[in-house]
Design a protein around this motif. Structure first.
Motif, PDB file in Angstrom:
ATOM      1  N   VAL A  91       0.842  -1.209   0.000  1.00  0.00           N
ATOM      2  CA  VAL A  91       0.000   0.000   0.000  1.00  0.00           C
ATOM      3  C   VAL A  91       0.873   1.254   0.000  1.00  0.00           C
ATOM      4  CG1 VAL A  91      -1.681   1.332   1.334  1.00  0.00           C
ATOM      5  CG2 VAL A  91      -1.945  -1.156   1.116  1.00  0.00           C
ATOM      6  N   PHE A  92       1.927   1.233   0.811  1.00  0.00           N
ATOM      7  CA  PHE A  92       2.846   2.373   0.900  1.00  0.00           C
ATOM      8  C   PHE A  92       3.483   2.672  -0.460  1.00  0.00           C
ATOM      9  CE2 PHE A  92       7.222   3.873   1.624  1.00  0.00           C
ATOM     10  CZ  PHE A  92       6.958   5.077   2.270  1.00  0.00           C
ATOM     11  N   PHE A  93       3.955   1.628  -1.138  1.00  0.00           N
ATOM     12  CA  PHE A  93       4.593   1.827  -2.442  1.00  0.00           C
ATOM     13  C   PHE A  93       3.577   2.301  -3.488  1.00  0.00           C
ATOM     14  CE2 PHE A  93       7.828  -1.527  -1.027  1.00  0.00           C
ATOM     15  CZ  PHE A  93       8.727  -0.544  -0.623  1.00  0.00           C
ATOM     16  N   TYR A  94       2.365   1.786  -3.405  1.00  0.00           N
ATOM     17  CA  TYR A  94       1.311   2.221  -4.341  1.00  0.00           C
ATOM     18  C   TYR A  94       1.027   3.712  -4.170  1.00  0.00           C
ATOM     19  CZ  TYR A  94      -3.297   2.678  -6.488  1.00  0.00           C
ATOM     20  OH  TYR A  94      -4.358   3.107  -7.256  1.00  0.00           O
ATOM     21  N   ILE A  95       0.911   4.149  -2.932  1.00  0.00           N
ATOM     22  CA  ILE A  95       0.664   5.579  -2.659  1.00  0.00           C
ATOM     23  C   ILE A  95       1.859   6.417  -3.117  1.00  0.00           C
ATOM     24  CG2 ILE A  95       0.343   7.292  -0.829  1.00  0.00           C
ATOM     25  CD1 ILE A  95      -1.190   5.115   0.731  1.00  0.00           C
ATOM     26  N   ASP A  96       3.071   5.945  -2.834  1.00  0.00           N
ATOM     27  CA  ASP A  96       4.275   6.669  -3.240  1.00  0.00           C
ATOM     28  C   ASP A  96       4.355   6.836  -4.759  1.00  0.00           C
ATOM     29  OD1 ASP A  96       5.143   7.133  -0.729  1.00  0.00           O
ATOM     30  OD2 ASP A  96       6.889   5.824  -0.798  1.00  0.00           O
ATOM     31  N   MET A  97       3.985   5.761  -5.482  1.00  0.00           N
ATOM     32  CA  MET A  97       4.019   5.834  -6.950  1.00  0.00           C
ATOM     33  C   MET A  97       3.040   6.879  -7.465  1.00  0.00           C
ATOM     34  SD  MET A  97       6.262   4.059  -8.534  1.00  0.00           S
ATOM     35  CE  MET A  97       5.522   4.034 -10.168  1.00  0.00           C
ATOM     36  N   ASN A  98       1.859   6.937  -6.870  1.00  0.00           N
ATOM     37  CA  ASN A  98       0.866   7.925  -7.290  1.00  0.00           C
ATOM     38  C   ASN A  98       1.321   9.346  -6.976  1.00  0.00           C
ATOM     39  OD1 ASN A  98      -1.614   6.627  -8.456  1.00  0.00           O
ATOM     40  ND2 ASN A  98      -1.444   5.424  -6.602  1.00  0.00           N
ATOM     41  N   ILE A  99       1.937   9.514  -5.801  1.00  0.00           N
ATOM     42  CA  ILE A  99       2.469  10.834  -5.441  1.00  0.00           C
ATOM     43  C   ILE A  99       3.583  11.238  -6.403  1.00  0.00           C
ATOM     44  CG2 ILE A  99       3.763  12.102  -3.684  1.00  0.00           C
ATOM     45  CD1 ILE A  99       2.242  10.486  -1.570  1.00  0.00           C
ATOM     46  N   SER A 100       4.451  10.256  -6.730  1.00  0.00           N
ATOM     47  CA  SER A 100       5.558  10.533  -7.645  1.00  0.00           C
ATOM     48  C   SER A 100       5.052  10.941  -9.025  1.00  0.00           C
ATOM     49  CB  SER A 100       6.457   9.292  -7.766  1.00  0.00           C
ATOM     50  OG  SER A 100       7.483   9.497  -8.721  1.00  0.00           O
ATOM     51  N   LYS A 101       4.029  10.243  -9.523  1.00  0.00           N
ATOM     52  CA  LYS A 101       3.501  10.544 -10.860  1.00  0.00           C
ATOM     53  C   LYS A 101       2.757  11.875 -10.907  1.00  0.00           C
ATOM     54  CE  LYS A 101       1.381   6.587 -11.461  1.00  0.00           C
ATOM     55  NZ  LYS A 101       0.561   5.509 -12.091  1.00  0.00           N
ATOM     56  N   TYR A 108      14.083  10.515 -11.963  1.00  0.00           N
ATOM     57  CA  TYR A 108      15.003   9.757 -11.116  1.00  0.00           C
ATOM     58  C   TYR A 108      14.319   9.211  -9.866  1.00  0.00           C
ATOM     59  CZ  TYR A 108      18.484  11.765 -14.190  1.00  0.00           C
ATOM     60  OH  TYR A 108      19.207  12.112 -15.292  1.00  0.00           O
ATOM     61  N   VAL A 109      13.430   9.998  -9.277  1.00  0.00           N
ATOM     62  CA  VAL A 109      12.664   9.530  -8.122  1.00  0.00           C
ATOM     63  C   VAL A 109      11.754   8.381  -8.540  1.00  0.00           C
ATOM     64  CG1 VAL A 109      10.881  10.130  -6.431  1.00  0.00           C
ATOM     65  CG2 VAL A 109      12.752  11.729  -6.901  1.00  0.00           C
ATOM     66  N   HIS A 110      11.106   8.549  -9.697  1.00  0.00           N
ATOM     67  CA  HIS A 110      10.211   7.513 -10.210  1.00  0.00           C
ATOM     68  C   HIS A 110      10.986   6.225 -10.491  1.00  0.00           C
ATOM     69  CE1 HIS A 110       6.165   6.700 -11.561  1.00  0.00           C
ATOM     70  NE2 HIS A 110       6.629   6.132 -12.656  1.00  0.00           N
ATOM     71  N   LEU A 111      12.157   6.362 -11.081  1.00  0.00           N
ATOM     72  CA  LEU A 111      12.984   5.192 -11.395  1.00  0.00           C
ATOM     73  C   LEU A 111      13.433   4.494 -10.117  1.00  0.00           C
ATOM     74  CD1 LEU A 111      14.239   3.744 -13.863  1.00  0.00           C
ATOM     75  CD2 LEU A 111      16.301   5.101 -13.478  1.00  0.00           C
ATOM     76  N   PHE A 112      13.811   5.263  -9.115  1.00  0.00           N
ATOM     77  CA  PHE A 112      14.224   4.692  -7.833  1.00  0.00           C
ATOM     78  C   PHE A 112      13.066   3.925  -7.188  1.00  0.00           C
ATOM     79  CE2 PHE A 112      14.542   5.104  -3.174  1.00  0.00           C
ATOM     80  CZ  PHE A 112      15.709   4.386  -2.971  1.00  0.00           C
TER      81      PHE A 112
END
Length: 206
Positions: A91-101, A108-112
């Motif tokens: 869930v944490f990674f899913y939220i982080d990906m949405n925030i990043s996008k 670079y943040v998205h790739l990391f």
């Protein structure tokens, strides 16, 4: 005549395998529901992998219900604690990906993040087989699962390919997902994770 006997044996073995994986899936569904879903899915999945691991490691004709229930009962709290961490990280990674996008929009943040999520995915692939095979300290299950995934890349790639093939199989025959989905998914994952663990253990022997 020998060929005919061989065909009948193959059909019998296939039917026996299908009956057992369907029964195992039924147990997984029932015990997941008994655990109110959220608290049942991790111990039920651990029990599912434990039975399949026993098939590979010892005997295909083990008493399925007894083994399943024993693991579900004894590992209920431990598997739930680990499962909550796995789900929480997902869930944490899913939220982080949405925030990043949507907000950060940094390549670079998205790739990391994609790299970290990939490592998380590899860990999940091997996690339940490692959990039922080894007795480790709490957080070492995550480390060992990732180690197995990276140490045996061919088996890990094979697991990913199996998931892709199963995705299309279930799209073509969705009834399989209903009657034996969890077992059909877990079986190849457990098989390749089991092979990976055995290969690593053999290399460690003097």
């Amino acid at each position: 005549m020998t060929t005919l006997n061989g065909i009948f044996k193959w059909v019998y073995d296939l039917g026996n395998w299908l009956a057992k994986v369907m029964y195992l899936h039924f147990l997984w569904v029932i015990f997941t529901i008994l655990g109110l879903g959220v608290f049942g899915i991790s111990p039920a999945t651990a029990a599912l992998f434990s039975v399949i691991h026993e098939w590979f490691d010892r005997d295909f004709d083990i008493p399925i219900f007894r083994k399943f229930y024993a693991v579900y009962k004894t590992q209920f709290l431990k598997s739930n604690k680990l499962g909550i961490i796995l789900i929480g990280l997902g869930v944490f990674f899913y939220i982080d990906m949405n925030i990043s996008k949507q907000y950060i929009q940094s390549f670079y943040v998205h790739l990391f993040l994609l790299f970290i999520i990939f490592l998380y995915f590899l860990t999940v692939l091997h996690f339940f087989l490692v959990f039922v095979r080894y007795e480790l300290k709490f957080l070492l299950y995550f480390k060992q699962s990732l180690f197995v995934a990276l140490a045996r890349p061919l088996e890990t790639i094979a697991m990913i390919i199996c998931l892709i093939l199963l995705f299309y199989l279930f799209r073509f025959l969705p009834i399989l997902l209903f009657f034996a989905g969890s077992s059909i998914i877990a079986y190849p994952l457990a098989w390749f994770a089991y092979r990976a663990c055995v290969q690593i253990e053999e290399k460690r022997l003097p």
